[in-house]
Design a protein around this motif. Structure first.
Motif, PDB file in Angstrom:
ATOM      1  N   SER A 208     -37.234 -23.204  20.778  1.00  9.84           N
ATOM      2  CA  SER A 208     -37.050 -22.327  19.627  1.00  9.84           C
ATOM      3  C   SER A 208     -36.739 -20.903  20.054  1.00  9.84           C
ATOM      4  CB  SER A 208     -38.295 -22.340  18.737  1.00  9.84           C
ATOM      5  OG  SER A 208     -39.419 -21.840  19.429  1.00  9.84           O
ATOM      6  N   ALA A 209     -35.961 -20.223  19.207  1.00 14.87           N
ATOM      7  CA  ALA A 209     -35.662 -18.803  19.394  1.00 14.87           C
ATOM      8  C   ALA A 209     -35.747 -18.112  18.041  1.00 14.87           C
ATOM      9  CB  ALA A 209     -34.277 -18.616  20.003  1.00 14.87           C
ATOM     10  N   GLY A 214     -31.481 -21.731  19.917  1.00 18.50           N
ATOM     11  CA  GLY A 214     -32.776 -22.375  20.131  1.00 18.50           C
ATOM     12  C   GLY A 214     -32.822 -23.178  21.414  1.00 18.50           C
ATOM     13  N   GLY A 215     -31.788 -24.012  21.634  1.00 17.77           N
ATOM     14  CA  GLY A 215     -31.724 -24.780  22.870  1.00 17.77           C
ATOM     15  C   GLY A 215     -31.073 -24.011  23.998  1.00 17.77           C
ATOM     16  N   ILE A 216     -29.848 -23.505  23.749  1.00 14.85           N
ATOM     17  CA  ILE A 216     -29.057 -22.825  24.782  1.00 14.85           C
ATOM     18  C   ILE A 216     -28.362 -21.625  24.155  1.00 14.85           C
ATOM     19  CG2 ILE A 216     -27.149 -23.049  26.433  1.00 14.85           C
ATOM     20  CD1 ILE A 216     -27.615 -26.071  26.410  1.00 14.85           C
ATOM     21  N   LEU A 217     -28.305 -20.519  24.887  1.00 11.60           N
ATOM     22  CA  LEU A 217     -27.482 -19.380  24.496  1.00 11.60           C
ATOM     23  C   LEU A 217     -26.545 -19.015  25.636  1.00 11.60           C
ATOM     24  CD1 LEU A 217     -28.086 -16.418  22.305  1.00 11.60           C
ATOM     25  CD2 LEU A 217     -27.298 -15.906  24.616  1.00 11.60           C
ATOM     26  N   ASN A 218     -25.254 -18.820  25.306  1.00  6.00           N
ATOM     27  CA  ASN A 218     -24.228 -18.436  26.277  1.00  6.00           C
ATOM     28  C   ASN A 218     -23.626 -17.107  25.850  1.00  6.00           C
ATOM     29  OD1 ASN A 218     -24.318 -21.122  27.589  1.00  6.00           O
ATOM     30  ND2 ASN A 218     -23.417 -21.804  25.655  1.00  6.00           N
ATOM     31  N   PHE A 219     -23.607 -16.139  26.791  1.00 10.94           N
ATOM     32  CA  PHE A 219     -23.172 -14.789  26.443  1.00 10.94           C
ATOM     33  C   PHE A 219     -22.372 -14.182  27.583  1.00 10.94           C
ATOM     34  CE2 PHE A 219     -24.011 -10.163  26.390  1.00 10.94           C
ATOM     35  CZ  PHE A 219     -23.455  -9.848  25.152  1.00 10.94           C
ATOM     36  N   GLU A 233     -33.410 -31.232  17.962  1.00 12.33           N
ATOM     37  CA  GLU A 233     -34.618 -30.697  17.320  1.00 12.33           C
ATOM     38  C   GLU A 233     -34.983 -29.298  17.797  1.00 12.33           C
ATOM     39  OE1 GLU A 233     -37.792 -33.713  16.328  1.00 12.33           O
ATOM     40  OE2 GLU A 233     -36.758 -34.793  17.941  1.00 12.33           O
ATOM     41  N   ASN A 234     -33.978 -28.517  18.138  1.00  9.08           N
ATOM     42  CA  ASN A 234     -34.197 -27.115  18.483  1.00  9.08           C
ATOM     43  C   ASN A 234     -34.001 -26.250  17.240  1.00  9.08           C
ATOM     44  OD1 ASN A 234     -34.260 -27.456  21.582  1.00  9.08           O
ATOM     45  ND2 ASN A 234     -32.361 -28.478  20.997  1.00  9.08           N
ATOM     46  N   THR A 235     -34.600 -25.062  17.222  1.00 10.21           N
ATOM     47  CA  THR A 235     -34.521 -24.202  16.048  1.00 10.21           C
ATOM     48  C   THR A 235     -34.228 -22.759  16.436  1.00 10.21           C
ATOM     49  OG1 THR A 235     -36.914 -23.783  16.071  1.00 10.21           O
ATOM     50  CG2 THR A 235     -36.142 -25.637  14.747  1.00 10.21           C
ATOM     51  N   ALA A 236     -33.490 -22.062  15.556  1.00 11.11           N
ATOM     52  CA  ALA A 236     -33.192 -20.640  15.720  1.00 11.11           C
ATOM     53  C   ALA A 236     -32.660 -20.110  14.403  1.00 11.11           C
ATOM     54  CB  ALA A 236     -32.173 -20.413  16.839  1.00 11.11           C
ATOM     55  N   ALA A 237     -32.497 -18.797  14.308  1.00 11.40           N
ATOM     56  CA  ALA A 237     -31.848 -18.232  13.129  1.00 11.40           C
ATOM     57  C   ALA A 237     -30.382 -18.642  13.094  1.00 11.40           C
ATOM     58  CB  ALA A 237     -31.996 -16.719  13.123  1.00 11.40           C
ATOM     59  N   ASN A 238     -29.694 -18.463  14.227  1.00  8.69           N
ATOM     60  CA  ASN A 238     -28.300 -18.894  14.357  1.00  8.69           C
ATOM     61  C   ASN A 238     -28.146 -19.748  15.613  1.00  8.69           C
ATOM     62  OD1 ASN A 238     -26.816 -17.376  12.158  1.00  8.69           O
ATOM     63  ND2 ASN A 238     -27.797 -15.660  13.205  1.00  8.69           N
ATOM     64  N   GLY A 239     -27.435 -20.864  15.465  1.00  9.89           N
ATOM     65  CA  GLY A 239     -27.250 -21.751  16.606  1.00  9.89           C
ATOM     66  C   GLY A 239     -28.525 -22.465  16.998  1.00  9.89           C
ATOM     67  N   GLY A 240     -28.994 -23.342  16.124  1.00  7.70           N
ATOM     68  CA  GLY A 240     -30.225 -24.055  16.424  1.00  7.70           C
ATOM     69  C   GLY A 240     -30.150 -24.792  17.751  1.00  7.70           C
ATOM     70  N   GLY A 241     -29.050 -25.532  17.950  1.00 11.56           N
ATOM     71  CA  GLY A 241     -28.859 -26.223  19.220  1.00 11.56           C
ATOM     72  C   GLY A 241     -28.296 -25.319  20.293  1.00 11.56           C
ATOM     73  N   MET A 242     -27.180 -24.634  19.968  1.00 15.90           N
ATOM     74  CA  MET A 242     -26.540 -23.761  20.962  1.00 15.90           C
ATOM     75  C   MET A 242     -25.778 -22.639  20.265  1.00 15.90           C
ATOM     76  SD  MET A 242     -24.035 -24.796  24.148  1.00 15.90           S
ATOM     77  CE  MET A 242     -22.653 -25.364  23.141  1.00 15.90           C
ATOM     78  N   ASN A 260     -30.966 -30.451  15.009  1.00 13.09           N
ATOM     79  CA  ASN A 260     -31.198 -29.030  15.237  1.00 13.09           C
ATOM     80  C   ASN A 260     -31.140 -28.278  13.906  1.00 13.09           C
ATOM     81  OD1 ASN A 260     -31.083 -29.026  18.324  1.00 13.09           O
ATOM     82  ND2 ASN A 260     -29.136 -30.017  17.787  1.00 13.09           N
ATOM     83  N   VAL A 261     -31.877 -27.166  13.832  1.00 12.15           N
ATOM     84  CA  VAL A 261     -31.984 -26.439  12.569  1.00 12.15           C
ATOM     85  C   VAL A 261     -31.758 -24.952  12.794  1.00 12.15           C
ATOM     86  CG1 VAL A 261     -33.518 -25.821  10.656  1.00 12.15           C
ATOM     87  CG2 VAL A 261     -33.588 -28.128  11.600  1.00 12.15           C
ATOM     88  N   ALA A 262     -30.916 -24.356  11.925  1.00 10.86           N
ATOM     89  CA  ALA A 262     -30.718 -22.905  11.900  1.00 10.86           C
ATOM     90  C   ALA A 262     -31.176 -22.372  10.553  1.00 10.86           C
ATOM     91  CB  ALA A 262     -29.263 -22.547  12.149  1.00 10.86           C
ATOM     92  N   SER A 263     -32.003 -21.351  10.577  1.00  8.97           N
ATOM     93  CA  SER A 263     -32.450 -20.771   9.311  1.00  8.97           C
ATOM     94  C   SER A 263     -31.352 -19.956   8.652  1.00  8.97           C
ATOM     95  CB  SER A 263     -33.695 -19.903   9.541  1.00  8.97           C
ATOM     96  OG  SER A 263     -33.420 -18.856  10.441  1.00  8.97           O
ATOM     97  N   VAL A 264     -30.280 -19.628   9.412  1.00  6.36           N
ATOM     98  CA  VAL A 264     -29.126 -18.953   8.818  1.00  6.36           C
ATOM     99  C   VAL A 264     -27.900 -19.855   8.984  1.00  6.36           C
ATOM    100  CG1 VAL A 264     -27.719 -16.858   8.766  1.00  6.36           C
ATOM    101  CG2 VAL A 264     -30.155 -16.691   9.323  1.00  6.36           C
ATOM    102  N   SER A 265     -27.236 -19.826  10.149  1.00  2.00           N
ATOM    103  CA  SER A 265     -25.984 -20.569  10.287  1.00  2.00           C
ATOM    104  C   SER A 265     -25.893 -21.273  11.636  1.00  2.00           C
ATOM    105  CB  SER A 265     -24.788 -19.615  10.134  1.00  2.00           C
ATOM    106  OG  SER A 265     -24.765 -19.027   8.847  1.00  2.00           O
TER     107      SER A 265
END
Length: 299
Positions: A208-209, A214-219, A233-242, A260-265
Motif C-alpha cells: 500500500s501507498a 501501491g505495488g510499484i512506482l516508476n519515476f 490486491e495492492n492499494t494507493a490513491a493513484n495506481g493501485g498496482g503500478m 488492485n484498488v485506487a481511491s482516485v484513479s
C-alpha cells in the motif's frame, strides 16, 4: 551488530550507528543448525533462521539505522548474502556517516544500504524494517544488485517500503515476493527512480501507498522489464498496482494485474506524464478505481 559502521574496530553496544558492514568479494551463508559441526548439506534457511537484527536491546527502543551496509566495492567484485533474515532496521534521523569514505545517509535503507557497490542476495527475508525517507527493506544507489528467491514483508518507508532502487542502479529481481509493505508517500512495494530493473516471476501483493504506486512506482526514466509477474490486491490513491511517470517506456509481458484498488484513479495501472509502456499477453482484471480507469488510466 555491536560495532560502529564507520569504524568496525570500535565495539559500541546499543548504538544506532552500528551495522554489519560487508566486505567485497565475500560470500556469507546462513541457515546452518545451531549445534554440532554442520556442513553445507545441512543448510536450511527456512528451518534454521539466521537473523541479522537491528533491534539492539531486544525491546525495540534502540535500533540500528541500517542493519547491513555495503559501500564502494563495485570495481572489485560481487559480495553475496545467502540465507538470512534481515529485520528491524530503522533508518531515521538526518545525519551522515562514512563507510569506505562514502557517505551513508541515516534516513535511507533500514534493512540494507547499498551504494556504489555490487551485491547478490539469495534466499533472504526482509521484514519489519523502516526508513524515514527511502527504502525500508533495501536502498540501492548507483549499484549492481541481484536478488533471488527472497521475501520482502511488512517493511515501511516514506518512499519504497520494500525497496528503493535509485540513480542508474542495475538490478535484477528473480522469484521475489513483496507482501504487505507500505509507504506513507509513494511506492509501497518497490520504488524505481532513474533505474530500470528486470523483474522476473515476482509477486507484489497487498502492498500500500498513501500517494501513488501501491505495488510499484516508476519515476524519472525508470523503465523496468516486467516478465511473468503477479501484481494483486495492492492499494494507493493513484495506481493501485503500478504508477509510472516521466519517461516510463517499459515492456510488460505475461503478467497479471488483478484486484488492485485506487481511491482516485488507475486501479491496475496509472500512466502519467511522458509514458509509453508496451503491454503484451497480460491479464488486467478485477481492479477498481473510484474515478478514472479501473484497469488502466492514461493521463
Amino acid at each position: 551488530p555491536n560495532r560502529s559502521a564507520s569504524n568496525i574496530q570500535v565495539i559500541a553496544s546499543e548504538s544506532m550507528y552500528n551495522a554489519f558492514v560487508l566486505k567485497p568479494k565475500i560470500k556469507i551463508l546462513g541457515g546452518f543448525p545451531s549445534t554440532g559441526n554442520p556442513n553445507l548439506t545441512q543448510r536450511n534457511w527456512n528451518t534454521n533462521k539466521t537473523i541479522l537484527s537491528g533491534d539492539l536491546n531486544s525491546d525495540g527502543s534502540i535500533r540500528s539505522s541500517h542493519v547491513v551496509i555495503l559501500a564502494g566495492n563495485s570495481s572489485i567484485g560481487s559480495s553475496e548474502l545467502d540465507g538470512f533474515t534481515i529485520t528491524k532496521g530503522n533508518a531515521s534521523g538526518n545525519y551522515t556517516i562514512y563507510v569506505n569514505s562514502i557517505g551513508i545517509f541515516s534516513g535511507h535503507g533500514g534493512g540494507i544500504y547499498l551504494t556504489n557497490a555490487w551485491l547478490t542476495i539469495n534466499n533472504c527475508t526482509f521484514s519489519e524494517n523502516n526508513a524515514e525517507s527511502w527504502g525500508g527493506g533495501i536502498y540501492s544507489n548507483n549499484s549492481t544488485l541481484t536478488v533471488n528467491n527472497s521475501l520482502f514483508s511488512k517493511n515501511t518507508a516514506a518512499n519504497g517500503g520494500g525497496m528503493y532502487i535509485n540513480s542508474s542502479s542495475n538490478a535484477v529481481l528473480n522469484n521475489c515476493t513483496f507482501q504487505e509493505n507500505s509507504s506513507s508517500n509513494d511506492g509501497g512495494g518497490l520504488y524505481n527512480n532513474s533505474s530500470s530493473p528486470e523483474l522476473n516471476a515476482c509477486n507484489f501483493s497487498k502492498n500500500s501507498a498513501v500517494g501513488s504506486g501501491g505495488g510499484i512506482l516508476n519515476f524519472s526514466n525508470a523503465s523496468p522489464a516486467i516478465n511473468n509477474c503477479i501484481i494483486s490486491e495492492n492499494t494507493a490513491a493513484n495506481g493501485g498496482g503500478m504508477y509510472s511517470s516521466y519517461g516510463f517506456s517499459s515492456m510488460i509481458k505475461n503478467s497479471v494485474f488483478s484486484g488492485n484498488v485506487a481511491s482516485v484513479s488507475g486501479g491496475g495501472i496509472y500512466n502519467s506524464v511522458i509514458t509509453s509502456p508496451t503491454i503484451v499477453n497480460c491479464i488486467i482484471s478485477g481492479n477498481k478505481a473510484e474515478e478514472f480507469g479501473g484497469g488502466i488510466c492514461n493521463n
